[in-house]
Design an enzyme around this catalytic site. Structure first.
Site, PDB file in Angstrom:
ATOM      1  N   HIS A  78       1.159  -1.326   0.065  1.00 17.30           N
ATOM      2  CA  HIS A  78      -0.128   0.062  -0.021  1.00 17.30           C
ATOM      3  C   HIS A  78       0.616   1.621  -0.094  1.00 17.30           C
ATOM      4  O   HIS A  78       2.042   1.556   0.287  1.00 17.30           O
ATOM      5  CB  HIS A  78      -0.884   0.223   1.250  1.00 17.30           C
ATOM      6  CG  HIS A  78      -0.082  -0.072   2.730  1.00 17.30           C
ATOM      7  ND1 HIS A  78      -0.321   1.514   3.669  1.00 17.30           N
ATOM      8  CD2 HIS A  78      -0.139  -1.006   3.865  1.00 17.30           C
ATOM      9  CE1 HIS A  78       0.614   0.682   4.291  1.00 17.30           C
ATOM     10  NE2 HIS A  78       0.638  -0.845   4.672  1.00 17.30           N
ATOM     11  N   ASP A  80      -0.373   4.380   0.725  1.00 18.60           N
ATOM     12  CA  ASP A  80      -0.401   5.811   2.378  1.00 18.60           C
ATOM     13  C   ASP A  80       0.930   5.130   3.185  1.00 18.60           C
ATOM     14  O   ASP A  80       0.607   4.197   3.426  1.00 18.60           O
ATOM     15  CB  ASP A  80      -1.672   5.238   2.569  1.00 18.60           C
ATOM     16  CG  ASP A  80      -2.561   4.466   2.656  1.00 18.60           C
ATOM     17  OD1 ASP A  80      -2.753   2.831   2.933  1.00 18.60           O
ATOM     18  OD2 ASP A  80      -2.847   4.505   3.768  1.00 18.60           O
ATOM     19  N   ASP A 140       6.226   1.696   6.495  1.00 22.28           N
ATOM     20  CA  ASP A 140       5.013   1.014   6.357  1.00 22.28           C
ATOM     21  C   ASP A 140       4.155   1.632   5.455  1.00 22.28           C
ATOM     22  O   ASP A 140       3.309   2.924   6.253  1.00 22.28           O
ATOM     23  CB  ASP A 140       4.787   0.954   8.047  1.00 22.28           C
ATOM     24  CG  ASP A 140       2.932   0.202   7.867  1.00 22.28           C
ATOM     25  OD1 ASP A 140       2.433   0.147   6.858  1.00 22.28           O
ATOM     26  OD2 ASP A 140       1.779   0.262   9.258  1.00 22.28           O
ATOM     27  N   GLU A 173      -4.499   2.014   2.873  1.00 26.86           N
ATOM     28  CA  GLU A 173      -4.714   0.726   3.590  1.00 26.86           C
ATOM     29  C   GLU A 173      -4.922   1.413   5.346  1.00 26.86           C
ATOM     30  O   GLU A 173      -5.911   0.282   5.717  1.00 26.86           O
ATOM     31  CB  GLU A 173      -3.379  -0.346   3.269  1.00 26.86           C
ATOM     32  CG  GLU A 173      -3.476  -1.816   3.627  1.00 26.86           C
ATOM     33  CD  GLU A 173      -2.839  -1.719   5.455  1.00 26.86           C
ATOM     34  OE1 GLU A 173      -2.896  -2.338   6.288  1.00 26.86           O
ATOM     35  OE2 GLU A 173      -2.519  -0.270   5.916  1.00 26.86           O
ATOM     36  N   GLU A 174      -4.153   1.487   5.764  1.00 23.00           N
ATOM     37  CA  GLU A 174      -4.097   2.541   6.962  1.00 23.00           C
ATOM     38  C   GLU A 174      -5.820   2.880   7.601  1.00 23.00           C
ATOM     39  O   GLU A 174      -5.853   3.255   9.008  1.00 23.00           O
ATOM     40  CB  GLU A 174      -3.014   4.051   7.346  1.00 23.00           C
ATOM     41  CG  GLU A 174      -2.136   3.602   6.902  1.00 23.00           C
ATOM     42  CD  GLU A 174      -1.064   2.417   7.833  1.00 23.00           C
ATOM     43  OE1 GLU A 174      -2.003   1.479   8.795  1.00 23.00           O
ATOM     44  OE2 GLU A 174      -0.437   1.704   7.711  1.00 23.00           O
ATOM     45  N   ASP A 196       3.679  -6.139   3.617  1.00 24.88           N
ATOM     46  CA  ASP A 196       3.242  -5.658   4.862  1.00 24.88           C
ATOM     47  C   ASP A 196       3.644  -5.786   5.966  1.00 24.88           C
ATOM     48  O   ASP A 196       3.060  -5.096   6.875  1.00 24.88           O
ATOM     49  CB  ASP A 196       2.408  -4.975   4.138  1.00 24.88           C
ATOM     50  CG  ASP A 196       1.575  -3.623   4.748  1.00 24.88           C
ATOM     51  OD1 ASP A 196       2.629  -2.582   5.709  1.00 24.88           O
ATOM     52  OD2 ASP A 196       0.213  -3.997   5.150  1.00 24.88           O
ATOM     53  N   HIS A 379       3.807   3.837  12.400  1.00 27.18           N
ATOM     54  CA  HIS A 379       3.596   4.490  12.675  1.00 27.18           C
ATOM     55  C   HIS A 379       3.321   5.557  13.740  1.00 27.18           C
ATOM     56  O   HIS A 379       3.007   5.989  14.807  1.00 27.18           O
ATOM     57  CB  HIS A 379       2.029   3.675  13.636  1.00 27.18           C
ATOM     58  CG  HIS A 379       1.257   2.996  12.226  1.00 27.18           C
ATOM     59  ND1 HIS A 379      -0.205   2.668  12.730  1.00 27.18           N
ATOM     60  CD2 HIS A 379       1.250   2.641  11.537  1.00 27.18           C
ATOM     61  CE1 HIS A 379      -0.273   1.782  11.735  1.00 27.18           C
ATOM     62  NE2 HIS A 379       0.648   1.835  11.185  1.00 27.18           N
TER      63      HIS A 379
END
Length: 409
Positions: A78, A80, A140, A173-174, A196, A379
């Protein structure tokens, strides 16, 4: 591994943070920039059947270079980054030959410390890419994106036998929307792997069952001096609700296969309050029991309220544990494990205490376990990735393609 680090640094320079609560997909313009860049790079690489949908799903095919009944397989990442922390003006630091101890993040007081993150002890001598302490890094999942792109370049430029290789890059995705607009039939793979995951060797095919719980509380506000028997304090009701939720079943008190209730946000006044929980559990029966528990709590706290005051609870399932779908196709995991062993990596089968696009895709007919990227501490400002881990991920992707071709010949 030509251009792997260069690709990664280019991708993280683009702000692709997704945004929750937005109807449009992708939720942010920045994601389009990376998707268009990747589309251009795929075209330059000579892939075919390249499509970028109006919902921001980019797909492409590397055609087979050998004859035979070889299944088409896919690799997915992904574009994002998480809304949890800033992804704007990412300024990566490259620490070559890490010698141990604290790593200063930028010029402030922030450090990446092995005291807080003991995994650093295992990474001595490696090249680390960290943040400057002001943003997340975006490994990520831009590490996964860079690894897939580099693996394609390796397969394209070397006589390594492979069948049709399908790749896809997804948005949002997030915020849980990455796979909702994914056309499995158009993708055309028999199975796929999301790239991922985390540290080297991780191979994940179990994830949480997930649901969101939104609670709206309507109270009644009057002057505190004349409130007896009249005021209904929405904030007090919210506090009572949370007091009923098991305190020892929270993210900060659970690990492994243990599920949890997580109060993600709460806001309000005496007159009105809102609470947002997420519920997670690997076991489907326990998952359903947790949802019932939340309904029972709301009913208990709301009992006897004035008719104009009420507690409204809405539960929405987000995704389910892909284990039940992936285990129907054991060869998918067998190939990935063998690929890792062939690359001198010990496979580490562990549950994902979260979700991936692959969880939703597995229930859409595309079994899709998750491969490592070499990244850690996602994150947040302590996020980092190792160059060696990224190189290992590329090797595993290439080896999976080669092993799949051997099965079909």
């Amino acid at each position: 591994m030509d251009k792997l680090l260069e690709r990664f640094l280019h991708y993280v320079s683009l702000d692709t943070q997704s945004k929750s609560g937005v109807r449009q997909v992708p939720s942010t313009e920045g994601q389009w920039k990376l998707l268009r860049l990747l589309k251009q790079q795929l075209e330059e690489m000579g892939l075919v059947n390249i499509t970028l949908s109006e919902k921001g799903t980019l797909m492409a095919t590397l055609p087979a270079n050998v004859e035979g009944d070889i299944p088409a397989i896919g690799f997915i990442s992904h574009v994002d980054t998480s809304p949890d922390f800033s992804g704007k003006n990412v300024n990566p630091q490259i620490v070559e030959n890490y010698r141990g101890g604290d790593i200063a993040l930028g010029i402030g007081d922030e450090v990446l410390s092995p005291v807080m993150f003991p995994v650093l002890h295992q990474l001595l001598g490696q090249t680390l890419v960290t943040t400057d302490g002001k943003t997340l890094l975006g490994a990520d999942d831009k590490a996964g994106v860079a690894e897939i792109m580099t693996a394609l370049a390796v397969l394209k430029g070397n006589p390594i036998p492979h069948g049709d290789i399908k790749v896809a890059f997804t948005p949002d995705e997030e915020v849980g929307k990455g796979a909702k607009h994914f056309d499995v039939e158009e993708f055309g793979a028999q199975w796929a792997y999301t790239v991922d995951g985390g540290g080297v060797g991780e191979l994940e095919f179990e994830n949480f069952n997930a649901a969101s719980v939104n609670i709206k509380i309507v109270g009644n506000n009057v002057h505190p001096g004349t409130a007896k028997g009249v005021m209904v304090n929405a904030l007090s009701l919210a506090a009572r609700i949370h007091a009923e939720v098991p305190a020892d079943e929270a993210p900060e008190t659970t690990e492994g296969y243990e599920g949890f209730y997580h109060l993600a946000s709460m806001k309000g006044t005496v007159d009105r309050a809102e609470m947002h929980y997420i519920i997670r559990d690997f076991d489907r029966k326990q998952f359903e029991a947790r949802k019932r528990k939340m309904m029972e709590i709301a009913k208990k706290v709301g009992k006897g309220l004035h008719p104009d005051c009420y507690i409204e609870l809405v539960i929405e399932d987000s995704y389910y544990n892909m284990r039940e779908k992936v285990v129907e196709h054991p060869h998918i995991l067998d190939i990935a494990q063998q690929a890792m062993r062939d690359c001198h990596i010990t496979p580490e089968m562990k549950p994902i205490r979260g979700g991936t696009d692959g969880a939703q895709l597995s229930f859409m007919g595309l079994p899709c376990p998750n491969l490592f990227t070499g990244g850690y501490n996602y994150h947040g400002k302590h996020e980092f990735v190792t160059l060696e881990g990224m190189e290992k991920a590329v090797q595993v992707i290439v080896r999976i393609a080669e092993l799949t071709a051997k099965r079909g010949q």
